[in-house]
Design an enzyme around this catalytic site. Structure first.
Site, mmCIF file in Angstrom:
data_model
loop_
_atom_site.group_PDB
_atom_site.id
_atom_site.type_symbol
_atom_site.label_atom_id
_atom_site.label_comp_id
_atom_site.label_asym_id
_atom_site.label_seq_id
_atom_site.Cartn_x
_atom_site.Cartn_y
_atom_site.Cartn_z
ATOM 1 N N GLU A 1 0.013 -1.274 5.566
ATOM 2 C CA GLU A 1 1.078 -0.814 6.467
ATOM 3 C C GLU A 1 0.870 0.638 6.885
ATOM 4 O O GLU A 1 1.175 1.022 8.002
ATOM 5 C CB GLU A 1 2.447 -0.976 5.800
ATOM 6 C CG GLU A 1 3.621 -0.868 6.756
ATOM 7 C CD GLU A 1 4.085 0.555 6.990
ATOM 8 O OE1 GLU A 1 4.756 0.813 8.001
ATOM 9 O OE2 GLU A 1 3.780 1.439 6.160
ATOM 10 N N ASP B 1 0.833 -1.209 0.000
ATOM 11 C CA ASP B 1 0.000 0.000 0.000
ATOM 12 C C ASP B 1 0.869 1.260 0.000
ATOM 13 O O ASP B 1 2.039 1.223 0.388
ATOM 14 C CB ASP B 1 -0.946 0.000 1.211
ATOM 15 C CG ASP B 1 -0.204 -0.093 2.546
ATOM 16 O OD1 ASP B 1 0.702 -0.934 2.658
ATOM 17 O OD2 ASP B 1 -0.515 0.693 3.462
HETATM 18 ZN ZN LIG Z 1 6.639 2.443 4.240
#
Ligand SMILES: [Zn+2]
Length: 402
Positions: A156, A93
């Site tokens: 994340e 992401d």
């Molecule tokens: Zn990162």
């Protein structure tokens, strides 16, 4: 031991690396929390590149808001002579582009300028994805001493609930494995992050009694009371938690008054409540509980002094044990950097929080390392192709007994 010269064949992949990184930038993978459809398309693309892997597993987390209802997590592995595995953890992401006016090119159309590839997610974390794939490809043709694992996670940037946290629940790793998170670093690759300060966000509500500003004799000004109490608290916290540790910058715990909520609407009312926040970054030799306990007993004292209430709420509380400087991943990494780059890498601690903390909390010693200019989350983010290639060599070397 793998001869350092043999790793030079990874350089032949420069064009392939550019092509993969460009494609990764152009598949926008924004978390639904940031208004996107998730990482499904990027995961499919990455899977299409992993035909050289010996094992591939998926640990998708359910998320109805995302494309196909899933947040994908991919775990791929190249067999080594031993079952033990070095895991490289990358995230798929990206963060949103931010203010478009600050970009000189389309954030989701890759632009190549000499060694640099521009685009959102180029450095964070596209560079690591490509380096891991190049290293994996090399190792599939040069059997390493230990297994080489490539982990590509979702989510994340928005908490890791559908990413690493989900993966750690579903998949069992061995305590004997090695973990590397290539998600922060320095331009020459000489810094290895092994520790993070504890993060503690506190919300304070300091009460008084609201009334007309012309009659302070009848009311109790919460704003003045809060200023006095919080300045005193600020000083006491620094005194009480005064240890130093040169691993970190700054080498001490920090306690910063940050956000303050609006109080009354007009200048002629004495405020009856004051709401403000502290951002605390505490050295890991202390526990956040100690800080919370200290503030509570200080507030009890203040309540006794004038009878008005002081309350506290913990709104963020994160801590993870540091990874030892003597841990095998750190020692191997230092050796690889000495051999391939002739540099003496230095372990450091940071005040921020990376996804390595989830591995550390689960009991795995984890190093955070990569070579980058530090453009993550900025407009005109870029990655250097030379860093992609050189980091791939380090990843590959770590899978050999050195
Ligand atoms: Zn990162």
């Amino acid at each position: 031991m793998q001869k350092a010269e043999n790793l030079n064949v990874i350089e032949d992949n420069r064009e392939l690396a550019a092509e993969i990184l460009k494609k990764l930038i152009e598949i926008k993978a924004l978390s639904p929390d940031n208004g996107g459809e998730g990482e499904a398309d990027k995961a499919e693309y990455i899977l299409s590149l992993l035909d050289f892997a010996d094992e591939i597993e998926r640990f998708d987390a359910e998320d109805k808001r995302a494309k196909n209802g899933i947040r994908p997590n991919i775990v791929a592995r190249i067999n080594g002579r031993r079952r033990r595995t070095l895991w490289i953890v990358c995230h798929m992401d990206v963060v949103p582009e931010g203010d478009l006016k600050l970009w000189e090119s389309d954030p989701f159309r890759a632009k190549v300028v000499e060694d640099r590839i521009y685009g959102r997610g180029a450095e964070d974390n596209g560079q690591a994805i490509v380096s891991a794939i190049l290293a994996g490809k090399f190792l599939s043709e040069h059997r390493p001493d230990i297994g080489f694992g490539m982990i590509f996670v979702s989510d994340e940037e928005t908490g890791s609930r559908y990413g690493i946290q989900h993966l750690l629940k579903e998949k069992e790793f061995s305590k004997d494995d090695l973990f590397l998170v290539p998600d922060t670093g320095s331009p020459d690759g000489s810094l290895i992050e092994i520790a993070e300060k504890n993060i503690l966000w506190l919300k304070f509500e300091i009460f008084g009694k609201q009334g007309h500003a012309s009659r302070p004799d009848m009311f109790h000004n919460a704003s003045r009371r809060a200023m006095r109490i919080l300045l005193e608290l600020d000083e006491l916290l620094h005194k009480k938690f005064s240890e130093r540790n040169d691993l970190f910058e700054p080498p001490y715990s920090t306690f910063e008054p940050t956000k303050r909520e609006k109080n009354v609407d007009n200048p002629n009312t004495i405020p009856g409540v004051d709401v403000s926040y502290f951002d605390c970054r505490v050295l890991p030799s202390y526990s956040n509980d100690e800080v919370v306990e200290f503030v509570r007993s200080f507030f009890d004292e203040k309540e006794k002094e004038d009878g008005f209430k002081c309350s506290m709420e913990v709104i963020q509380n994160e801590s993870s044990p540091p990874t030892s400087e003597e841990s095998e991943i750190v020692i191997r990494l230092k050796k690889a950097l000495r051999i391939l780059r002739g540099i003496e890498a230095k372990p450091i601690g940071i005040g921020g929080n990376t996804c390595a903390s989830f591995f550390r909390k689960a009991g795995y010693e984890t190093a955070v390392w990569s070579t980058l200019d530090g453009k993550a989350h900025e407009p005109n983010e870029y990655a250097r192709l030379s860093n992609v290639i050189e980091d791939a060599k380090i990843f590959a070397m770590l899978a050999f007994d050195i």
